[in-house]
Design an enzyme around this catalytic site. Sequence first.
Site, PDB file in Angstrom:
ATOM      1  N   PHE A   1       0.812  -1.228   0.000  1.00 55.96           N
ATOM      2  CA  PHE A   1       0.000   0.000   0.000  1.00 55.96           C
ATOM      3  C   PHE A   1       0.842   1.275   0.000  1.00 55.96           C
ATOM      4  O   PHE A   1       0.481   2.274   0.645  1.00 55.96           O
ATOM      5  CB  PHE A   1      -0.962   0.015   1.207  1.00 55.96           C
ATOM      6  CG  PHE A   1      -1.539  -1.342   1.507  1.00 55.96           C
ATOM      7  CD1 PHE A   1      -2.236  -2.040   0.541  1.00 55.96           C
ATOM      8  CD2 PHE A   1      -1.341  -1.948   2.744  1.00 55.96           C
ATOM      9  CE1 PHE A   1      -2.752  -3.308   0.793  1.00 55.96           C
ATOM     10  CE2 PHE A   1      -1.838  -3.208   3.013  1.00 55.96           C
ATOM     11  CZ  PHE A   1      -2.551  -3.896   2.027  1.00 55.96           C
ATOM     12  N   CYS A   2       1.976   1.265  -0.698  1.00 57.45           N
ATOM     13  CA  CYS A   2       2.883   2.434  -0.728  1.00 57.45           C
ATOM     14  C   CYS A   2       3.246   2.883   0.683  1.00 57.45           C
ATOM     15  O   CYS A   2       3.397   4.085   0.956  1.00 57.45           O
ATOM     16  CB  CYS A   2       2.272   3.598  -1.516  1.00 57.45           C
ATOM     17  SG  CYS A   2       1.993   3.206  -3.232  1.00 57.45           S
ATOM     18  N   ALA A   3       3.367   1.910   1.576  1.00 53.23           N
ATOM     19  CA  ALA A   3       3.802   2.207   2.946  1.00 53.23           C
ATOM     20  C   ALA A   3       4.716   1.050   3.351  1.00 53.23           C
ATOM     21  O   ALA A   3       4.467   0.342   4.329  1.00 53.23           O
ATOM     22  CB  ALA A   3       2.598   2.324   3.869  1.00 53.23           C
TER      23      ALA A   3
END
Length: 428
Positions: free
Chosen positions: A377-379
């Site tokens: 999740f782009c984290a």
Amino acid sequence: MSTLTIFSSVPAQAVEAAPAVTSRPIPAVLGADLEVPVKGGRLVGYANLDYAASAPCLEPVSAAVTAALPAYSSVHRGAGYASQLTTARYEQARHTVRAFVGARPDDAVIFTRNTTDATNLLAGCLPAGTTTVVFDTEHHASLLPWKKSVRLAPPAFPGEAVRAADEALAAIDGPKLLVVTAASNVTGELWPIAALAHIAHRHGARILVDAAQLVPHRRLNLTALDLDYVAFSGHKLYAPFGAGVLVGRRDWLSDGEPYLKGGGAVRSVGDETEWHDDPEPRHEAGTPNVLGAIALAAACDALTATGWTAVVREEERLIARLRSGLASIEGVRELSLWGGDHPRVGIVSFTVDGYSAREVAEVLSSEYGIGVRDGKFCAHPFVRHLLNETDGGCEDGTASAVRASIGIGTTEEHVDRLIGALRDLVTR
Ligand SMILES: Cc1ncc(COP(=O)(O)O)c(C=O)c1O
């Protein structure tokens, strides 16, 4: 440019007034009746549980864009009536967004492409030598744009976040900025942004709040929370027309390098270029995304007119149903930084024993017509932390999770279908 002078000939009634703040039914979303193919060729109603990536379009948003299109024309450039009307609508959208986030009267409201664009814009305007303090729990949009940053480990509890920020800010000389997300895009958990703003200001720092996952779910009041900057995206706020926004204090934005260099950002060009000091024209060179801005403002109006009580009540009912369903399935584990009781928005990430996140997401889509997100999740640092992974590839399927996220238009049937599908999966 002086919008007021140039465009004073547009009659006041030509630009729709913001709706009065009275409760209206929760508006519908487009695509609620979308059917998708599943294995065997059957069509089923799509269960969209991927709102945190991009939410569907609200009907009033689509209506506002459709209404603006016949008079669509240039912005800030034309003397013709349609151009004046379009410009007035664009500037009205700025006022609507300002009111929606409870900004101070003198705050800048700059339209951007999305949250990532907004954080990068601010990063380019920080005074020389600014140190940014940021937690490893951030989305990459808020983690990566900074030239000089101090990264803090995921805090074990909310008070620890405040303590760690306090300590880090105290150790920094010169200009400083604390960057924090208001609601995690991984766990949905709400961060103590009021306490963090207080700490930041005690150390003479400023605070940027990444509100991308907060504003679709909760009211945000920048003034009451004493925040310096907020950023968010239209496409997560039921307005998928390519606009986002950065709202906040003018001085750094007036002094910073123009984000784009070109027409509209300059007062005059000769041997010397004279840039606008006002942050809005200074950072919005070129033809702006007027339909995106109108859509974003229409979403703000629709949510305000509906009232947050109704939106939050329905979301809390459904997320509680979803989480208790997940908890009832053996082998399904919800990811959480601060424990199951910590307040959160309608986002939940989980793993399923024996299956990679990609396998789960593919089965949900191909056999049940359910759309979720899988990955990090782009984290990346945060998801690795939650999964106790020390390294691993980017979207390698092992250090990954499945995310279900809800919002306006989500139904009990969508939630129950997900739970039923996961139950089937773990007993195969
Ligand atoms: C918390 C958070 N911040 C920033 C972003 C980036 O948003 P955008 O892709 O619209 O720039 C996202 C997107 O998922 C997000 O969840």
